[in-house]
Design a protein around this motif. Structure first.
Motif, PDB file in Angstrom:
ATOM      1  N   GLN A 105       0.821  -1.205   0.000  1.00  0.00           N
ATOM      2  CA  GLN A 105       0.000   0.000   0.000  1.00  0.00           C
ATOM      3  C   GLN A 105       0.859   1.262   0.000  1.00  0.00           C
ATOM      4  O   GLN A 105       1.896   1.321   0.662  1.00  0.00           O
ATOM      5  CB  GLN A 105      -0.910   0.029   1.227  1.00  0.00           C
ATOM      6  N   ASP A 109      -3.128   4.996  -0.538  1.00  0.00           N
ATOM      7  CA  ASP A 109      -3.967   3.832  -0.236  1.00  0.00           C
ATOM      8  C   ASP A 109      -4.403   3.829   1.227  1.00  0.00           C
ATOM      9  O   ASP A 109      -5.535   3.446   1.549  1.00  0.00           O
ATOM     10  CB  ASP A 109      -3.227   2.536  -0.558  1.00  0.00           C
ATOM     11  N   VAL A 296      -6.921   3.023  -6.108  1.00  0.00           N
ATOM     12  CA  VAL A 296      -5.820   2.295  -5.495  1.00  0.00           C
ATOM     13  C   VAL A 296      -4.560   2.561  -6.321  1.00  0.00           C
ATOM     14  O   VAL A 296      -4.593   2.499  -7.552  1.00  0.00           O
ATOM     15  CB  VAL A 296      -6.108   0.782  -5.440  1.00  0.00           C
TER      16      VAL A 296
END
Length: 439
Positions: A105, A109, A296
């Motif tokens: 991530q 994110d 994302v």
């Protein structure tokens, strides 16, 4: 490169035409980003000789193949779209059905994850004045506890990070801090209620008003509370909210105050429901949840097949949200059982067992019998006087129209089989079918 997070916090309340317009704008951004930055998807577009700019609408997604967990396992770096310097966190999937898969991530994110949980908690009525016990995994690189903490932090509520490893510890936190809400697995929250009662404390008088349930469905397909949900409600005298999420989606579907299905956050995810041939199912028909998370940047996925079966509800909700709602997960596609012409999921067996108060733990073993038929063995542990196995088998037959083999064992033996050090949750299904291993 994708720019900053677009929160669009009120998008679910917009007219459906505006929701679709915003989703398609975010989808175009996501597709352009992964086609450029993801080695896996860049190769997919090349092999299909497909120009990413042709993916303009939600329906255009059907031009892309689905992504399966098997595509990701062992090839995680092919899905990463950021250099190491842009990655700030690593999460692992639960590993319930296979080896845990890492998901990387970015800072954006984590902001998105916090927004996701803020929206979910606010829909359930959680506000700044609440104290919330997080009775969920907060270690071992799991996403859940981290996500709940970040979401509560955005709201300004007080987070009490109890974790899920010790019922005694969480019970102590409830006694000491008197939270207004608990986030956790339903069976853990039932165990908490029993623990408090054993200590002479009535859980209904502990101040808990809301139970945010994760990991296990608490509603039937009709959206009414299941037996498990009713027991939770009665044990705590609290509102019960169902949720559904996964690491791969990094998005939660949660009940609102009207408690009629998990609301989709349209600025964060688009979902499809597909049949076994990967065709869209008709409205009201169960299908496999296929997810395209939006916004994302670290390790994005397009058309990810979750393996979970559910039903989509498109009509507006009484809360004013016009976004779609997802019904409870009926089961996993690869766990579907076939017994003498009857199709069912293990979750249906566990739901029937929940109707028997004497059953405290259970798991299911599945074996090949002959072509297109499975043999089911149900192992249960009971409190008090041990019932006769045929009594439980008769109950299951009345509910499921099949009569499985039932074996009764002591609680310690059953729990020793179910509790695995390498698993986040107790294992309730042991699938020994040859065709499952070949799937």
């Amino acid at each position: 490169m994708m720019n900053g997070l677009q929160s669009l916090t009120e998008l679910a309340f917009a007219p459906i035409e505006e929701i679709v317009r915003q989703q398609e704008m975010l989808l175009r951004q996501q597709v352009a980003y992964v086609a450029n930055a993801s080695p896996w998807y860049r190769e997919q577009f090349r092999q299909l000789t497909l120009d990413p700019n042709r993916i303009r609408t939600l329906d255009d997604l059907l031009q892309l193949p689905c992504t399966r967990k098997q595509d990701i396992e062992g090839r995680e770096q092919d899905f990463v779209c950021q250099p190491d310097s842009g990655l700030v966190d690593v999460c692992l999937t639960s590993g319930t059905t296979s080896e845990p898969v890492p998901f990387f991530q970015s800072e954006l994110d984590l902001q998105r994850l916090a927004l996701n949980e803020e929206l979910t908690f606010r829909a359930a009525g959680i506000c700044q004045q609440d104290r919330v016990v997080i009775a969920a995994a907060i270690d071992r690189c799991f996403m859940a506890g981290l996500a709940y903490f970040l979401g509560l932090r955005r709201i300004g509520a007080t987070a009490i990070r109890g974790g899920s490893s010790s019922v005694a510890v969480v019970a102590q936190l409830i006694r000491r801090f008197r939270p207004t809400a608990i986030v956790g697995v339903p069976t853990l929250m039932l165990a908490l209620a029993r623990r408090l009662e054993e200590e002479g404390i009535d859980p209904r008088r502990c101040g808990v008003k809301k139970l945010i349930c994760i990991g296990e469905p608490v509603r039937q397909a009709s959206l009414e509370l299941s037996i498990l949900g009713v027991r939770l409600q009665d044990s705590w005298q609290a509102q019960v909210f169902g949720t559904y999420a996964s690491t791969e989606m990094a998005t939660t579907f949660g009940d609102c105050l009207h408690q009629c299905g998990g609301h989709l956050h349209p600025q964060l995810i688009h979902i499809e429901l597909l049949d076994d041939e990967e065709r869209p199912v008709a409205d009201g028909t169960p299908g496999e949840v296929v997810a395209t998370p939006l916004q994302v940047t670290g390790m994005p996925l397009l058309r990810f097949k979750t393996g979970d079966i559910a039903t989509l509800h498109r009509q507006p909700c009484a809360c004013g949200r016009n976004s779609w709602r997802l019904g409870p997960i009926l089961g996993r596609k690869d766990h579907r059982l076939k017994v003498r012409g009857t199709t069912l999921f293990p979750s249906m067996i566990f739901s029937a067992l929940q109707e028997l108060e004497e059953v405290v733990a259970s798991y299911v073993e599945v074996y090949d019998d002959y072509a297109l038929c499975d043999r089911i063995r149900v192992v249960v542990a009971c409190r008090g006087e041990q019932p006769v196995a045929c009594t439980i088998a008769d109950h299951l037959c009345a509910r499921l129209r099949i009569t499985p083999e039932v074996v009764i064992q002591d609680v310690a033996t059953v729990q020793k089989t179910m509790i695995r050090e390498d698993k986040r949750k107790p294992v309730q299904l042991f699938d020994y079918r040859e065709r499952s291993r070949l799937a």
